[in-house]
Design an enzyme around this catalytic site. Structure first.
Site, PDB file in Angstrom:
ATOM      1  N   SER A  42       0.693  -1.099   0.015  1.00 16.02           N
ATOM      2  CA  SER A  42      -0.284  -0.003  -0.014  1.00 16.02           C
ATOM      3  C   SER A  42       0.321   1.406  -0.179  1.00 16.02           C
ATOM      4  CB  SER A  42      -0.665   0.185   1.258  1.00 16.02           C
ATOM      5  OG  SER A  42       0.220  -0.512   2.579  1.00 16.02           O
ATOM      6  N   ASP A 350      -4.156   7.637   8.359  1.00 15.88           N
ATOM      7  CA  ASP A 350      -5.710   6.630   8.564  1.00 15.88           C
ATOM      8  C   ASP A 350      -5.003   5.379   9.728  1.00 15.88           C
ATOM      9  OD1 ASP A 350      -4.283   5.132   6.956  1.00 15.88           O
ATOM     10  OD2 ASP A 350      -5.355   4.360   5.414  1.00 15.88           O
ATOM     11  N   HIS A 353      -1.116   4.697   7.166  1.00 13.48           N
ATOM     12  CA  HIS A 353      -0.557   4.934   6.655  1.00 13.48           C
ATOM     13  C   HIS A 353       0.325   6.230   6.398  1.00 13.48           C
ATOM     14  CE1 HIS A 353      -3.029   1.463   4.506  1.00 13.48           C
ATOM     15  NE2 HIS A 353      -1.547   1.309   4.114  1.00 13.48           N
TER      16      HIS A 353
END
Ligand code: NAG
Ligand code: NAG
Ligand code: NAG
Length: 395
Positions: A42, A350, A353
Site C-alpha cells: 500500500s 489513516d 498510512h
C-alpha cells in the site's frame, strides 16, 4: 522531440513500428530512466487492489471511498493516502507519467505501460500467502505477494518490450522500485496475535524473498533498483492504540513511539542492508540503492513542527476517534469516522498510512537528500530532479 517523432511515425503503417519508435522517442526524457517499474504494497499501490476488487467481486475496501484521494486527485484512486505517494513524486520529478497500475490493463493499452508500470498491491506481503497461511497468518486483503507481482511482470514483458535484446535495453533504462515490501508480513502477523519473538524468525525469510526478486530482475537486465526498508512501525496509531495502556510497552520519550516495534523495524532494515551490500559485490555493474524510509520518517517523528505537522506525527488525520484517532472497528471513510480539515498538518493519514505531506518529506529525503545508499544523484547525476512546488493544500 515527441513532435518530430509523431511526424515520422505517421508515415509508417504497422503498429509494431510505431511501438518501436515510441520506445526510441522516450529514451532521453530525463537523464537516466525511460520507465519506472514498481513492486510493493500500500505504500506504492496506485490502484491495483481497487482493480482487483472489481475482478474478484471482493467487498470494496474503505480506502476506495472519500476522503481518500481528496488532496491531489480529488477522488479516490486506490492509493492509501489523501494524495500522492512517494512513487508519484518520483515519477513527477524525473518527468515520467504517474505510474499506472498494471491490473485491468489489457491488449493494445499495454503499450501505455511502457513508461511506467506498477505491480504493487495494497496489503501484499513479501512471503507467499500459502506460506504465511501455514503459520496461521491470513491476509484479509490480497494474495498478490511479491512472487505473484513478479509473475505478472514476467508475463507482461512481451507487451512492454518486443524481444530479449529490446527487453534487456528496456530494463537497463528502467528505475525499479522494489517496495516497500515486507511490512505487511509483520503487520498481519502482529494483528493475528503473534509475538515479536516469533516475528523475528520471519525476518530472514522476508529478506530472502526480497533479495530473490531483486536477483531475478537483475538477471533479466535491471540496472538500477531502489529497495526501501521498513518504516518505524512503532510510530503507527494502529499499534499505539493496540498497546495503549499496556504495561509491557516501552516508549521512546523523544518521539512517543513504541521502542520494541521500532527496534524490530531496525532489525529488518539491518538485515536488508547487509544482504544488499553483498549484492553490490556480486553485481558491481548494478546500482542497488537502499532507501532509508525509516530514518527519513524519524525526522518528522522527532521534530513534527519542523515539517509543519503541528498536530503531531502520531495522531491520524482520518479515523474513528480515541487517543490517536484510530479505532480498528471504525476505519477512515466509515460513516462514523472523522477527518481533519488540514491533512498537511498531520504526518499520519489513516492510522497505518501517511499523508501526502509526509510521503513528500520521505521522497525528498531519499531522492534529493542523504537517506539513500548510495545517494540517488550519484547513481544518476544527469537526472533533472524537478523541484515540486508546494503540496496542494486541503481545500
Ligand atoms: C487467498 O487465497 C485463498 C486460497 O486460495 C482464498 O481462500 C482466499 O479467498 C484468497 N484471499 C483473497 C483476499 O483473495
Ligand atoms: C527521557 O528519558 C531520559 C532517560 O530515561 C530522561 O533523562 C529524560 O528526562 C526524558 N525526557 C523526557 C522529555 O521525558
Ligand atoms: C472503538 O469504537 C467502538 C464503537 O464505538 C467503541 O466501543 C470502542 O471503545 C472504541 N475503541 C477505542 C480504542 O476507542
Amino acid at each position: 522531440m515527441a513532435e518530430s517523432c509523431s511526424l515520422i511515425s505517421s508515415s509508417f503503417v504497422t503498429f509494431i513500428i510505431i511501438f518501436q519508435l515510441l520506445c526510441t522517442c522516450t529514451l532521453y526524457t530525463n537523464g537516466c530512466y525511460t520507465s519506472i517499474i514498481s513492486f510493493g504494497d500500500s505504500l506504492a499501490d496506485t490502484g491495483n487492489l481497487k482493480q482487483l476488487s472489481y475482478h474478484t467481486n471482493q467487498q470494496p475496501l474503505h480506502f476506495f471511498y472519500p476522503p481518500y484521494g481528496e488532496t491531489f486527485f480529488h477522488q479516490p484512486t486506490g492509493r492509501c493516502s489523501n494524495g500522492r505517494l512517494v512513487i508519484d513524486f518520483v515519477a513527477e520529478s524525473i518527468r515520467l507519467p504517474l505510474v499506472q497500475p498494471f491490473v485491468g490493463v489489457k491488449g493494445r493499452h499495454m503499450i501505455e505501460l511502457r513508461r511506467g508500470v506498477n505491480y504493487a498491491v495494497a496489503g501484499a506481503t513479501a512471503l507467499d500467502s500459502s506460506f504465511l497461511g501455514a503459520k496461521g497468518v491470513h491476509n484479509p486483503m490480497t494474495n498478490s505477494s511479491l512472487q505473484v507481482q513478479l509473475g505478472w511482470f514476467k508475463r507482461s514483458l512481451p507487451a512492454l518490450c518486443d524481444n530479449e535484446l529490446n527487453c534487456k535495453h528496456f530494463l537497463r533504462r528502467s528505475l525499479i522500485l522494489m517496495g516497500e515490501i515486507g511490512g505487511n508480513d509483520y503487520n498481519h502477523a502482529l494483528l493475528a496475535g503473534k509475538s515479536l519473538e516469533e516475528l523475528e524468525t520471519y525476518v530472514p525469510l522476508v529478506i530472502e524473498a526480497i533479495i530473490s526478486a531483486v536477483i531475478e530482475l537483475i538477471e533479466l537486465g535491471a540496472k538500477t533498483l531502489l529497495i526501501p526498508g521498513n518504516l518505524p512501525i512503532g510510530c503507527s496509531p494502529v499499534y499505539l492504540t493496540k498497546y495503549y495502556g499496556s504495561s509491557d510497552v516501552e516508549y521512546d520519550n523523544s518521539t512517543g513511539c513504541i521502542t520494541q516495534l521500532n527496534k524490530f523495524s531496525e532489525y529488518h532494515n539491518e538485515l536488508l542492508k547487509i544482504e544488499l551490500s553483498q549484492m553490490r559485490e556480486r553485481y558491481p555493474e548494478v546500482n542497488i540503492i537502499y532507501a532509508d524510509y525509516y530514518n527519513a520518517a524519524m525526522q518528522f517523528f522527532r521534530s513534527p513542527n519542523k515539517y509543519g505537522f503541528i498536530n503531531g506525527a502520531l495522531k491520524a488525520c482520518c479515523g474513528g476517534g480515541g487517543p490517536f484517532n484510530y479505532n480498528a472497528s471504525i476505519a477512515c471513510a466509515d460513516l462514523s469516522s472523522n477527518v481533519c480539515m488540514q491533512p498537511h498538518t498531520y504526518a499520519n493519514w489513516d492510522g497505518l498510512h501517511l499523508t501526502e505531506a509526509a510521503y513528500k518529506v520521505i521522497y525528498k529525503s531519499v531522492f534529493q537528500g542523504p537517506y539513500a545508499m548510495p545517494q540517488f544523484h550519484s547513481v544518476c547525476p544527469t537526472t533533472i530532479v524537478q523541484e515540486i512546488d508546494g503540496i496542494s493544500s486541503s481545500t
